[in-house]
Scaffold this motif. Structure first.
Motif, PDB file in Angstrom:
ATOM      1  N   ALA A  96       0.833  -1.199   0.000  1.00  0.00           N
ATOM      2  CA  ALA A  96       0.000   0.000   0.000  1.00  0.00           C
ATOM      3  C   ALA A  96       0.869   1.251   0.000  1.00  0.00           C
ATOM      4  N   HIS A  97       0.296   2.341  -0.459  1.00  0.00           N
ATOM      5  CA  HIS A  97       0.975   3.630  -0.468  1.00  0.00           C
ATOM      6  C   HIS A  97       0.494   4.436   0.733  1.00  0.00           C
ATOM      7  N   GLY A 120       4.374   9.828   1.737  1.00  0.00           N
ATOM      8  CA  GLY A 120       3.993  11.225   1.864  1.00  0.00           C
ATOM      9  C   GLY A 120       3.845  11.652   3.305  1.00  0.00           C
ATOM     10  N   TYR A 121       4.186  12.907   3.592  1.00  0.00           N
ATOM     11  CA  TYR A 121       4.082  13.440   4.950  1.00  0.00           C
ATOM     12  C   TYR A 121       3.577  14.876   4.846  1.00  0.00           C
ATOM     13  N   VAL A 122       2.414  15.142   5.436  1.00  0.00           N
ATOM     14  CA  VAL A 122       1.774  16.451   5.308  1.00  0.00           C
ATOM     15  C   VAL A 122       1.320  16.924   6.678  1.00  0.00           C
ATOM     16  N   HIS A 123       1.506  18.210   6.934  1.00  0.00           N
ATOM     17  CA  HIS A 123       1.084  18.807   8.200  1.00  0.00           C
ATOM     18  C   HIS A 123      -0.438  18.771   8.308  1.00  0.00           C
ATOM     19  N   ALA A 124      -0.938  18.518   9.520  1.00  0.00           N
ATOM     20  CA  ALA A 124      -2.386  18.424   9.737  1.00  0.00           C
ATOM     21  C   ALA A 124      -3.099  19.735   9.455  1.00  0.00           C
ATOM     22  N   ALA A 125      -2.374  20.852   9.465  1.00  0.00           N
ATOM     23  CA  ALA A 125      -2.988  22.150   9.195  1.00  0.00           C
ATOM     24  C   ALA A 125      -2.931  22.529   7.720  1.00  0.00           C
ATOM     25  N   CYS A 126      -2.658  21.563   6.840  1.00  0.00           N
ATOM     26  CA  CYS A 126      -2.564  21.861   5.415  1.00  0.00           C
ATOM     27  C   CYS A 126      -3.938  22.198   4.839  1.00  0.00           C
ATOM     28  N   GLU A 129      -6.645  21.583  -0.701  1.00  0.00           N
ATOM     29  CA  GLU A 129      -5.992  21.429  -2.000  1.00  0.00           C
ATOM     30  C   GLU A 129      -4.662  20.684  -1.864  1.00  0.00           C
ATOM     31  N   GLU A 130      -3.871  21.020  -0.836  1.00  0.00           N
ATOM     32  CA  GLU A 130      -2.587  20.328  -0.667  1.00  0.00           C
ATOM     33  C   GLU A 130      -2.811  18.879  -0.267  1.00  0.00           C
ATOM     34  N   LEU A 131      -3.821  18.629   0.564  1.00  0.00           N
ATOM     35  CA  LEU A 131      -4.133  17.253   0.936  1.00  0.00           C
ATOM     36  C   LEU A 131      -4.431  16.425  -0.307  1.00  0.00           C
ATOM     37  N   ARG A 132      -5.241  16.962  -1.213  1.00  0.00           N
ATOM     38  CA  ARG A 132      -5.596  16.224  -2.419  1.00  0.00           C
ATOM     39  C   ARG A 132      -4.395  16.053  -3.341  1.00  0.00           C
ATOM     40  N   ASP A 133      -3.554  17.084  -3.445  1.00  0.00           N
ATOM     41  CA  ASP A 133      -2.339  16.962  -4.252  1.00  0.00           C
ATOM     42  C   ASP A 133      -1.428  15.866  -3.696  1.00  0.00           C
ATOM     43  N   ALA A 134      -1.290  15.857  -2.373  1.00  0.00           N
ATOM     44  CA  ALA A 134      -0.446  14.841  -1.739  1.00  0.00           C
ATOM     45  C   ALA A 134      -1.030  13.450  -1.942  1.00  0.00           C
ATOM     46  N   ALA A 135      -2.339  13.323  -1.789  1.00  0.00           N
ATOM     47  CA  ALA A 135      -2.991  12.014  -1.943  1.00  0.00           C
ATOM     48  C   ALA A 135      -2.836  11.493  -3.372  1.00  0.00           C
ATOM     49  N   GLY A 141       2.328   6.513  -6.390  1.00  0.00           N
ATOM     50  CA  GLY A 141       3.631   5.955  -6.048  1.00  0.00           C
ATOM     51  C   GLY A 141       4.750   6.958  -5.973  1.00  0.00           C
ATOM     52  N   ARG A 142       4.402   8.260  -5.899  1.00  0.00           N
ATOM     53  CA  ARG A 142       5.426   9.299  -5.826  1.00  0.00           C
ATOM     54  C   ARG A 142       5.516   9.835  -4.395  1.00  0.00           C
ATOM     55  N   ARG A 143       6.681  10.346  -4.046  1.00  0.00           N
ATOM     56  CA  ARG A 143       6.878  10.942  -2.724  1.00  0.00           C
ATOM     57  C   ARG A 143       6.296  12.351  -2.701  1.00  0.00           C
ATOM     58  N   TYR A 144       5.817  12.731  -1.511  1.00  0.00           N
ATOM     59  CA  TYR A 144       5.290  14.089  -1.348  1.00  0.00           C
ATOM     60  C   TYR A 144       5.555  14.545   0.077  1.00  0.00           C
ATOM     61  N   LEU A 145       6.198  15.697   0.201  1.00  0.00           N
ATOM     62  CA  LEU A 145       6.447  16.303   1.501  1.00  0.00           C
ATOM     63  C   LEU A 145       5.884  17.719   1.475  1.00  0.00           C
ATOM     64  N   CYS A 146       5.163  18.094   2.532  1.00  0.00           N
ATOM     65  CA  CYS A 146       4.725  19.477   2.626  1.00  0.00           C
ATOM     66  C   CYS A 146       5.942  20.366   2.855  1.00  0.00           C
TER      67      CYS A 146
END
Length: 256
Positions: A96-97, A120-126, A129-135, A141-146
């Motif tokens: 799983a991703h 992926g690792y995203v701040h809870a206060a994002c 739009e950023e949540l959806r981009d990260a998801a 299968g790509r990495r995503y960091l806020c």
């Protein structure tokens, strides 16, 4: 337009919506915060077949076409990844991703998560739009960091420049030990420790030992759990032991 014509005209639209829904990736939200978990499901639903992992079970035992996206908190993700590492994979399915949503305190936590398999690792206060981009990125299968996580990771790269001995000195410096005490535990002269401390101050951009300890914790070079003394005194360090402190005015007893 007759009722039949209206029905026939609407049919392709309904079929198209069902077909589009079937092509969406699966997203399972297992975040331990119930309120945040519900919000994440709602935010991801337009773009994923999102469901609350705490309230529902997988629809079938069949292997999905694509690895599912799993959204979790930091501690939950690491615990489940550690548990899944010991279990056989179904039908050759890819792992799983994982996307972590939570507070980003220092780079050490982010690095630990990425090492465990989190993409992926995203701040809870994002933002939504950023949540959806990260998801979307993690599901593909790509990495995503806020921005916050990426900045802390960049600052934490200093840890790769420290030698193992400097890491040991830094850990003990963070517990408040002086150079002599550090030397006793490492079996080296206080002058050698002083040289290591000077190098550490330069690498951390710190002006004092306290500032160096604060900076090390902030960058995630030292975990809070490492604040306990990691190197107890060796049993044969009698020659290094400091003499007892004498009260003012007291006379030392003569040696026997």
């Amino acid at each position: 337009m007759s009722v039949t014509e209206r029905s026939n005209a609407a049919a392709p639209t309904a079929f198209g919506a069902a077909s589009a829904a079937s092509t969406l990736s699966e997203a399972v939200v297992v975040h331990r915060n119930p309120l945040l978990r519900a919000g994440l499901v709602a935010a991801l639903s337009p773009f994923f077949r999102a469901r609350d992992g705490a309230e529902s079970q997988p629809a079938a035992a069949s292997v999905p076409e694509r690895p599912p996206l799993i959204v979790a908190d930091h501690e939950g993700a690491l615990a489940m990844l550690a548990a899944s590492a010991t279990q056989p994979r179904r039908g050759g399915m890819a792992p799983a991703h994982w996307l972590v949503i939570g507070p980003v305190s220092h780079g050490g936590r982010v690095r630990d998560a990425m090492s465990a398999g989190v993409l992926g690792y995203v701040h809870a206060a994002c933002s939504v739009e950023e949540l959806r981009d990260a998801a979307r990125a993690v599901a593909a299968g790509r990495r995503y960091l806020c921005r916050t996580a990426a900045g802390l990771i960049a600052e934490g790269w200093l840890g790769d420049d420290l030698t193992p001995r400097e890491h040991d000195v830094l850990r003990m410096l963070c517990t408040g030990l002086d150079n002599k005490s550090i030397g006793q535990r490492l079996g080296v002269a206080p002058g050698t420790v002083k040289t290591h401390v000077k190098t550490l101050l330069q690498k951390l951009g710190a002006r004092s030992r306290t500032q160096a300890a604060t900076e090390a914790l902030r960058r995630g070079l030292i975990e809070g759990s490492a604040m306990d003394d990691p190197f107890p005194l060796p049993p044969d360090c009698g020659a290094w032991a400091a003499p007892p402190v004498k009260s003012r005015g007291a006379r030392a007893n003569p040696a026997p």
